[in-house]
Each structure stands twice: as C-alpha cells, then as structure tokens.
Design an enzyme around this catalytic site. Structure first.
Site, PDB file in Angstrom:
ATOM      1  N   ARG A   1      -5.681   5.763  -2.444  1.00 47.23           N
ATOM      2  CA  ARG A   1      -4.238   5.865  -2.197  1.00 47.23           C
ATOM      3  C   ARG A   1      -3.527   6.645  -3.304  1.00 47.23           C
ATOM      4  O   ARG A   1      -2.558   7.350  -3.048  1.00 47.23           O
ATOM      5  CB  ARG A   1      -3.634   4.477  -2.027  1.00 47.23           C
ATOM      6  CG  ARG A   1      -4.286   3.697  -0.905  1.00 47.23           C
ATOM      7  CD  ARG A   1      -3.302   2.926  -0.052  1.00 47.23           C
ATOM      8  NE  ARG A   1      -4.010   2.245   1.031  1.00 47.23           N
ATOM      9  CZ  ARG A   1      -4.346   2.800   2.177  1.00 47.23           C
ATOM     10  NH1 ARG A   1      -4.033   4.063   2.407  1.00 47.23           N
ATOM     11  NH2 ARG A   1      -4.991   2.117   3.100  1.00 47.23           N
TER      12      ARG A   1
ATOM     13  N   LYS B   1      -5.316  -3.926  -7.816  1.00 43.34           N
ATOM     14  CA  LYS B   1      -5.877  -3.232  -6.658  1.00 43.34           C
ATOM     15  C   LYS B   1      -7.031  -2.330  -7.124  1.00 43.34           C
ATOM     16  O   LYS B   1      -7.599  -2.546  -8.191  1.00 43.34           O
ATOM     17  CB  LYS B   1      -4.777  -2.420  -5.966  1.00 43.34           C
ATOM     18  CG  LYS B   1      -3.751  -3.268  -5.227  1.00 43.34           C
ATOM     19  CD  LYS B   1      -4.315  -3.805  -3.928  1.00 43.34           C
ATOM     20  CE  LYS B   1      -3.260  -4.446  -3.072  1.00 43.34           C
ATOM     21  NZ  LYS B   1      -3.778  -4.848  -1.744  1.00 43.34           N
TER      22      LYS B   1
ATOM     23  N   ARG C   1      -1.881  -0.048  -9.609  1.00 43.71           N
ATOM     24  CA  ARG C   1      -0.998   0.820  -8.831  1.00 43.71           C
ATOM     25  C   ARG C   1       0.464   0.767  -9.273  1.00 43.71           C
ATOM     26  O   ARG C   1       1.350   1.261  -8.566  1.00 43.71           O
ATOM     27  CB  ARG C   1      -1.125   0.507  -7.336  1.00 43.71           C
ATOM     28  CG  ARG C   1      -2.448   0.994  -6.754  1.00 43.71           C
ATOM     29  CD  ARG C   1      -2.506   0.798  -5.265  1.00 43.71           C
ATOM     30  NE  ARG C   1      -3.809   1.209  -4.740  1.00 43.71           N
ATOM     31  CZ  ARG C   1      -4.267   0.859  -3.548  1.00 43.71           C
ATOM     32  NH1 ARG C   1      -3.523   0.099  -2.753  1.00 43.71           N
ATOM     33  NH2 ARG C   1      -5.454   1.259  -3.137  1.00 43.71           N
TER      34      ARG C   1
ATOM     35  N   LYS D   1     -12.886   6.562   1.104  1.00 44.64           N
ATOM     36  CA  LYS D   1     -12.838   5.125   1.367  1.00 44.64           C
ATOM     37  C   LYS D   1     -12.071   4.817   2.646  1.00 44.64           C
ATOM     38  O   LYS D   1     -12.455   3.932   3.415  1.00 44.64           O
ATOM     39  CB  LYS D   1     -12.204   4.383   0.187  1.00 44.64           C
ATOM     40  CG  LYS D   1     -12.066   2.886   0.433  1.00 44.64           C
ATOM     41  CD  LYS D   1     -11.606   2.126  -0.780  1.00 44.64           C
ATOM     42  CE  LYS D   1     -11.551   0.636  -0.462  1.00 44.64           C
ATOM     43  NZ  LYS D   1     -11.155  -0.177  -1.628  1.00 44.64           N
TER      44      LYS D   1
ATOM     45  N   ASP E   1       0.815  -1.215   0.000  1.00 41.98           N
ATOM     46  CA  ASP E   1       0.000   0.000   0.000  1.00 41.98           C
ATOM     47  C   ASP E   1       0.853   1.272   0.000  1.00 41.98           C
ATOM     48  O   ASP E   1       0.366   2.357  -0.322  1.00 41.98           O
ATOM     49  CB  ASP E   1      -0.941   0.022   1.208  1.00 41.98           C
ATOM     50  CG  ASP E   1      -2.134  -0.907   1.028  1.00 41.98           C
ATOM     51  OD1 ASP E   1      -2.375  -1.347  -0.116  1.00 41.98           O
ATOM     52  OD2 ASP E   1      -2.819  -1.196   2.024  1.00 41.98           O
TER      53      ASP E   1
END
Length: 275
Positions: free
Chosen positions: A226, A175, A179, A258, A148
C-alpha cells in the site's frame, strides 16, 4: 454457534460486515445482537446499519445450515481502486473505474466521501465511478473504519491546500510497515510537511504541492504494497501545477504483488493519460 466479540477494541468493522454479507448470500441464517446498557438484555439489531462494534456488547448467533451453491459476481476491490480514483482527483484528466459496487459494505468505499469532502467532483454512473480533476482542500477525517486508505489519503492531502488531519488509526503502526511513520517519511522527500500523531497524521498542504526530490533520491516502499502504490500518487501533475509532475523511483516496486500484481501496468495507462 454464538460468538461474542471480545478484546479491547474492534477495528475495521466493515470486514466483519462483508463476512456476514457473504454468509447471507449463500443461504446461512444468523442474527446479530447488541447488549442494551439500560436493561442488560441482548436485543437484535440491523447489522447493515452498524458502523462500529463495542467489545463485550456484540454477539453473533449462527444457525446450523448448508451453504447453497449459486452464481455469484465478486465486486471490485475498493482498496485497489483507491489509487486510481485518487489519481482522478489529483491529475489533469478524469479517471473512471469500472466493476465497483456503489453500495458496497467495504470500508474503503469511504474514499468517495473523503474525496468529495476535499472538494473532488465524483460521478457514479452505469459505466463506472469517475473522479474529476479538482481543486482540493484539507479536511479533518476519522479513518478508523477505513485504515487501508490512510497512505492514499495522505498522498492526496499533499496535493490539497490547507491542513488535513487523519485520526483514530493508531493500529496502523503495526501493519506491514508503520503506516504513520512511513507516509510521513516519504511525503517529506517531496517537500511536504507531515506530523505524526499517536493516532494519526497531520499533512500541511500548500500551493506548491509535492515537489520533485533532489537528484538520486529514491522513495521507499517500506516493503509494503500500500505504501508503494500510494507514493506513486506524489508524482502526478495537478491543476495547481500543470506539467509539474515527476517520476517516482521506488526501491521495491515488486512488493505490490501482495495485493495487485499488475498495478504498474495499469498505472502506466494513467501516467500516459496524464502526459
């Protein structure tokens, strides 16, 4: 109950260790065993020292029991804190984050080691964890245990001098967004050269650092919380380019809801501090 780890690959092991930690905190007895290749026998291991899990060679034995009520302090989220800690390393002023557990089993606590390896000054004290503005350098880093963080580290690497190679994160392609491709695309809008690999990224940092895009260019969050938060790091000024920050305009800033609904409110305190 005996649960044997299956599949072909176990990613993000720290999330399993966090689960075991909570079981233990609330009074559930269990053991973790690994298969010894030499004797083909299961042996009990210290799961707190385990950094990766091999499918077919790890199992969990959970005894019948009752969860015990207690007062419990939930530690801060290292994933959410990562953007602010990274801002401390990039920007002209230090950033302190409180509420984090310095001995956390969360995989994203690895950010401190990554920032330190890049040359950032990190201080953990009773008031919190503080990261200071630093001249950063590129590094090679396996991020399989903290995937992450990849968009965040990619943005930090854009402010560093030299090449940063991120590896062992092929699963990031599936994801909330891809990403690997998404950070490469957005960093490219700020003039950063990024290569997408089968299992990671290569970011080529320069003295110039991220540059303000052409007028009218909008950064994309790729509908990914993210990505939205990490891209915001590109606009911060740094030691190598004081006063050279720029405003990052996003297409979907609301997607941060989120995991971090009030992110932009807190981020403004960082932006105001930078100015």
């Amino acid at each position: 109950l005996t649960v044997v780890l299956g599949g072909k690959q176990a990613v993000s092991w720290p999330y399993v260790s966090l689960t075991l930690n909570v079981l233990e905190d609330f009074g559930i007895r269990f053991s973790v065993q690994a298969l010894d290749d030499a004797s083909a026998q299961w042996r009990q291991i210290d799961w707190r020292k385990l950094r990766k899990a091999d499918p077919g060679k790890l199992r969990f034995l959970v005894e019948p029991g009752t969860y015990k009520a207690r007062d419990y302090a939930v530690e801060g989220d290292w994933s959410g804190a990562s953007y602010f800690l990274a801002a401390g390393a990039i920007g002209p002023r230090p950033v302190c984050v409180t509420g984090l557990n310095g001995n956390s089993l969360q995989g994203d606590a690895a950010l401190l080691d990554i920032l330190s390896a890049m040359g950032a000054r990190v201080v953990a004290g009773p008031e919190g964890i503080t990261v200071f503005p630093s001249l950063l350098k590129g590094i090679d880093v396996d991020m399989g245990h903290c995937p992450d963080l990849v968009p965040t580290v990619a943005a930090v690497a854009a402010h560093a001098i030299g090449t940063t190679r991120i590896s062992n994160v092929a699963h990031l392609k599936i994801k909330e967004s891809d990403r690997l491709a998404a950070p490469a695309e957005e960093l490219g809008k700020a003039g950063c050269k990024v290569e997408v690999l089968d299992d990671g990224l290569v970011i080529h940092g320069t003295e110039r650092g991220p540059q303000a895009p052409e007028a009218g260019v909008i950064f994309s969050a790729h509908n990914d919380h993210r990505m939205a938060m990490s891209v915001s790091l590109l606009g911060l000024p740094g030691l190598r380019r004081p006063g050279a920050g720029f405003t990052v305009t996003l297409d979907e800033p609301g997607c941060v809801a989120k995991s971090f609904p009030h992110f932009w409110t807190l981020w403004e305190t960082v932006r105001n501090q930078e100015s």
